[in-house]
Design an enzyme around this catalytic site. Structure first.
Site, mmCIF file in Angstrom:
data_model
loop_
_atom_site.group_PDB
_atom_site.id
_atom_site.type_symbol
_atom_site.label_atom_id
_atom_site.label_comp_id
_atom_site.label_asym_id
_atom_site.label_seq_id
_atom_site.Cartn_x
_atom_site.Cartn_y
_atom_site.Cartn_z
ATOM 1 N N TYR A 107 0.836 -1.209 0.000
ATOM 2 C CA TYR A 107 0.000 0.000 0.000
ATOM 3 C C TYR A 107 0.867 1.255 0.000
ATOM 4 O O TYR A 107 0.732 2.117 -0.866
ATOM 5 C CB TYR A 107 -0.902 -0.042 1.233
ATOM 6 C CG TYR A 107 -1.900 1.092 1.336
ATOM 7 C CD1 TYR A 107 -3.024 1.136 0.515
ATOM 8 C CD2 TYR A 107 -1.731 2.100 2.285
ATOM 9 C CE1 TYR A 107 -3.950 2.170 0.626
ATOM 10 C CE2 TYR A 107 -2.660 3.134 2.398
ATOM 11 C CZ TYR A 107 -3.763 3.162 1.573
ATOM 12 O OH TYR A 107 -4.682 4.191 1.700
ATOM 13 N N ARG B 205 -10.333 -1.181 10.800
ATOM 14 C CA ARG B 205 -9.819 0.150 11.151
ATOM 15 C C ARG B 205 -10.294 0.486 12.561
ATOM 16 O O ARG B 205 -11.339 0.016 13.023
ATOM 17 C CB ARG B 205 -10.287 1.192 10.134
ATOM 18 C CG ARG B 205 -9.554 0.992 8.821
ATOM 19 C CD ARG B 205 -9.723 2.170 7.894
ATOM 20 N NE ARG B 205 -10.636 1.859 6.816
ATOM 21 C CZ ARG B 205 -10.794 2.617 5.736
ATOM 22 N NH1 ARG B 205 -10.107 3.728 5.594
ATOM 23 N NH2 ARG B 205 -11.639 2.292 4.790
ATOM 24 N N ASN C 185 -13.736 -0.724 14.330
ATOM 25 C CA ASN C 185 -13.504 -1.790 15.320
ATOM 26 C C ASN C 185 -14.097 -1.426 16.676
ATOM 27 O O ASN C 185 -14.858 -2.199 17.258
ATOM 28 C CB ASN C 185 -12.002 -1.972 15.561
ATOM 29 C CG ASN C 185 -11.416 -3.045 14.683
ATOM 30 O OD1 ASN C 185 -12.114 -3.660 13.894
ATOM 31 N ND2 ASN C 185 -10.122 -3.275 14.826
ATOM 32 N N GLN D 170 -0.268 5.339 21.601
ATOM 33 C CA GLN D 170 0.003 5.831 20.246
ATOM 34 C C GLN D 170 -1.173 6.721 19.822
ATOM 35 O O GLN D 170 -2.315 6.460 20.196
ATOM 36 C CB GLN D 170 0.244 4.681 19.250
ATOM 37 C CG GLN D 170 -0.924 3.807 18.911
ATOM 38 C CD GLN D 170 -1.160 2.690 19.923
ATOM 39 O OE1 GLN D 170 -0.914 2.843 21.103
ATOM 40 N NE2 GLN D 170 -1.680 1.575 19.461
ATOM 41 N N ARG E 292 -3.507 9.076 16.975
ATOM 42 C CA ARG E 292 -3.977 9.248 15.604
ATOM 43 C C ARG E 292 -4.833 10.513 15.565
ATOM 44 O O ARG E 292 -5.345 10.958 16.592
ATOM 45 C CB ARG E 292 -4.865 8.063 15.163
ATOM 46 C CG ARG E 292 -4.148 6.736 15.025
ATOM 47 C CD ARG E 292 -3.211 6.705 13.835
ATOM 48 N NE ARG E 292 -2.639 5.386 13.658
ATOM 49 C CZ ARG E 292 -1.579 4.924 14.315
ATOM 50 N NH1 ARG E 292 -0.981 5.676 15.207
ATOM 51 N NH2 ARG E 292 -1.111 3.720 14.091
HETATM 52 N N1 LIG Z 1 -10.425 6.350 4.458
HETATM 53 C C1 LIG Z 1 -9.242 6.783 4.813
HETATM 54 O O1 LIG Z 1 -8.998 7.041 5.990
HETATM 55 C C2 LIG Z 1 -8.162 7.003 3.773
HETATM 56 C C3 LIG Z 1 -6.912 7.510 4.213
HETATM 57 C C4 LIG Z 1 -5.913 7.707 3.270
HETATM 58 C C5 LIG Z 1 -6.141 7.457 1.939
HETATM 59 N N2 LIG Z 1 -7.341 6.969 1.541
HETATM 60 C C6 LIG Z 1 -7.521 6.663 0.111
HETATM 61 O O2 LIG Z 1 -8.790 7.066 -0.346
HETATM 62 C C7 LIG Z 1 -9.281 6.115 -1.290
HETATM 63 C C8 LIG Z 1 -10.659 5.630 -0.860
HETATM 64 O O3 LIG Z 1 -10.557 5.007 0.413
HETATM 65 P P1 LIG Z 1 -11.826 4.432 1.178
HETATM 66 O O4 LIG Z 1 -11.594 4.624 2.614
HETATM 67 O O5 LIG Z 1 -13.070 4.948 0.568
HETATM 68 O O6 LIG Z 1 -11.637 2.879 0.877
HETATM 69 P P2 LIG Z 1 -12.653 1.801 0.293
HETATM 70 O O7 LIG Z 1 -11.972 0.499 0.367
HETATM 71 O O8 LIG Z 1 -13.987 1.955 0.951
HETATM 72 O O9 LIG Z 1 -12.817 2.282 -1.201
HETATM 73 C C9 LIG Z 1 -11.956 1.891 -2.241
HETATM 74 C C10 LIG Z 1 -12.823 1.556 -3.432
HETATM 75 O O10 LIG Z 1 -11.982 1.180 -4.530
HETATM 76 C C11 LIG Z 1 -12.507 0.010 -5.130
HETATM 77 N N3 LIG Z 1 -11.394 -0.681 -5.781
HETATM 78 C C12 LIG Z 1 -10.332 -1.290 -5.208
HETATM 79 N N4 LIG Z 1 -9.505 -1.780 -6.138
HETATM 80 C C13 LIG Z 1 -10.046 -1.444 -7.346
HETATM 81 C C14 LIG Z 1 -9.662 -1.670 -8.686
HETATM 82 N N5 LIG Z 1 -8.542 -2.335 -8.994
HETATM 83 N N6 LIG Z 1 -10.468 -1.208 -9.676
HETATM 84 C C15 LIG Z 1 -11.614 -0.547 -9.390
HETATM 85 N N7 LIG Z 1 -12.037 -0.310 -8.126
HETATM 86 C C16 LIG Z 1 -11.247 -0.754 -7.126
HETATM 87 C C17 LIG Z 1 -13.123 -0.770 -3.986
HETATM 88 O O11 LIG Z 1 -14.066 -1.737 -4.391
HETATM 89 C C18 LIG Z 1 -13.754 0.375 -3.177
HETATM 90 O O12 LIG Z 1 -15.041 0.696 -3.640
HETATM 91 C C19 LIG Z 1 -8.234 5.018 -1.390
HETATM 92 O O13 LIG Z 1 -7.428 5.240 -2.513
HETATM 93 C C20 LIG Z 1 -7.437 5.167 -0.127
HETATM 94 O O14 LIG Z 1 -6.113 4.733 -0.301
HETATM 95 C C21 LIG Z 1 -8.354 6.738 2.433
#
Ligand SMILES: NC(=O)c1ccc[n+]([C@@H]2O[C@H](COP(=O)([O-])OP(=O)(O)OC[C@H]3O[C@@H](n4cnc5c(N)ncnc54)[C@H](O)[C@@H]3O)[C@@H](O)[C@H]2O)c1
Length: 324
Positions: A147, A188, A192, A211, A213
């Protein structure tokens, strides 16, 4: 009134993506939601299906996609460790091949593109709070690397497309965000604790719970993403988006117990590998360039999130979610 645009949101059926779909439809844009439903759910966006400006496409962004759009929000990627470690090779592919495919699309159709990057690019940081010019301390071969390094490489690609092809890019480094539609099984800390508290089960704190956050409520984060997309061409980021208010895991556990009125007791488990001790955004740049700062207090955001999980669990939603 601003002109309606056609906007692609990858990962649009996920936690953040579904709120972004809603927000952009409210602003009268046309939204194409692309998702492979790995962690996303149709139920997150089913209420939008009657909207004629909304389309949903099942597609994996590790494969090329051809659509005519004005803007792309690239959110596709599992975000929680349990999900991104389930198939780590696919996680890196989603970040890297996915970024290549979406950047290629943006170049072809002349679209502006925003990358959902992450505070994980800072790894286990030596400085607090983290500013955007800090390069991070990331283990390249650990269980979180698929990641962290995937997201770092995606940032590299974004900036190379910007330098080499003058693509209009925006890179947001998102810090922990929470709210309704998080999955109860995503491991998360907020989901949780809430699920454990609502079921009066022991609340599992890792290490000694000291820790810290910082947690940003989803509405604030979405507002930051939309503002970033709307900035002038010179503003590329990377730009931190998160809530600087810091809490220890123990404080969070106690607040969740209070707000749910739970009988849960706190228990302590060993720290997982590469777990950062502290992570806190410096949001000076976002305040300056976007006029943005989070508004929702943890207590209020938690109350809204708890209400969502109460509904979900009362419908035996965790099983319904698992079956989807
Ligand atoms: N939620 C957080 O706290 C957080 C923090 C930092 C970064 N992000 C970033 O924000 C974005 C969204 O996060 P989220 O919390 O909504 O996560 P999430 O897992 O709910 O959403 C990710 C979405 O991407 C889709 N997905 C995964 N792989 C895919 C692929 N290969 N092709 C098409 N769709 C795909 C999943 O089905 C899901 O709907 C991510 O890129 C994540 O890295 C989120």
């Amino acid at each position: 009134m601003q002109q309606a645009k056609r906007i692609l949101i990858t990962g649009g059926a996920g936690f953040l993506g579904s709120f972004l779909c809603e927000r952009l439809l409210q602003e009268k844009h046309e939204v194409i939601c692309v998702d492979n439903f790995f962690t996303g759910r149709k139920s997150n966006v089913s209420h939008l299906l009657d909207n004629r400006s909304f389309e949903i496409v099942r597609h994996d962004i590790t494969f090329p996609l051809y659509v005519e759009v004005d803007e792309i929000y690239n959110l596709a990627c599992p975000a929680s460790p349990v999900h991104y470690q389930y198939d780590p090779v696919q996680t890196t592919k989603t970040s890297v091949h996915g970024a290549i495919n979406m950047l290629g699309l943006a170049k072809r159709v002349g679209a502006k593109i925003l990358q959902a990057s992450t505070s994980e690019v800072y790894g286990d940081p030596e400085i607090h709070p983290q500013q955007e010019d800090y390069w991070g301390r990331v283990n390249p071969i650990g269980p979180r690397s698929c990641y962290d390094e995937g997201k770092r490489c995606a940032e590299t690609l974004f900036f190379d497309y910007w330098r080499q092809h003058r693509l209009r890019i925006k890179v947001a480094r998102i810090f922990n965000t929470y709210g309704p539609r998080m999955r109860p099984d995503d491991g998360r800390v907020i989901s949780n604790f809430i699920v454990q508290a609502l079921q009066n089960e022991p609340i599992t704190v890792y290490g000694n719970g000291q820790q810290t956050r910082s947690f940003c409520y989803v509405d604030d984060l979405i507002d930051g993403l939309v503002r970033l997309m709307g900035t002038k061409e010179e503003v590329t980021g990377p730009i931190n988006l998160g809530n600087p208010a810091e809490f220890t895991m123990l404080e969070l556990a106690e607040l969740v117990i209070e707000l749910t009125g739970s009988r849960s007791k706190i228990i302590y488990l060993p720290l997982p590998a590469d777990d950062p001790r502290q992570r806190q955004p410096d949001i000076g740049l976002a305040m300056r360039d976007l006029g943005w700062k989070p508004k929702v207090q943890l207590r209020d955001g938690l109350a809204r999130t708890i209400a969502y999980f109460e509904d979900l669990l009362s419908l035996d939603g965790s099983q319904a979610v698992a079956a989807e």
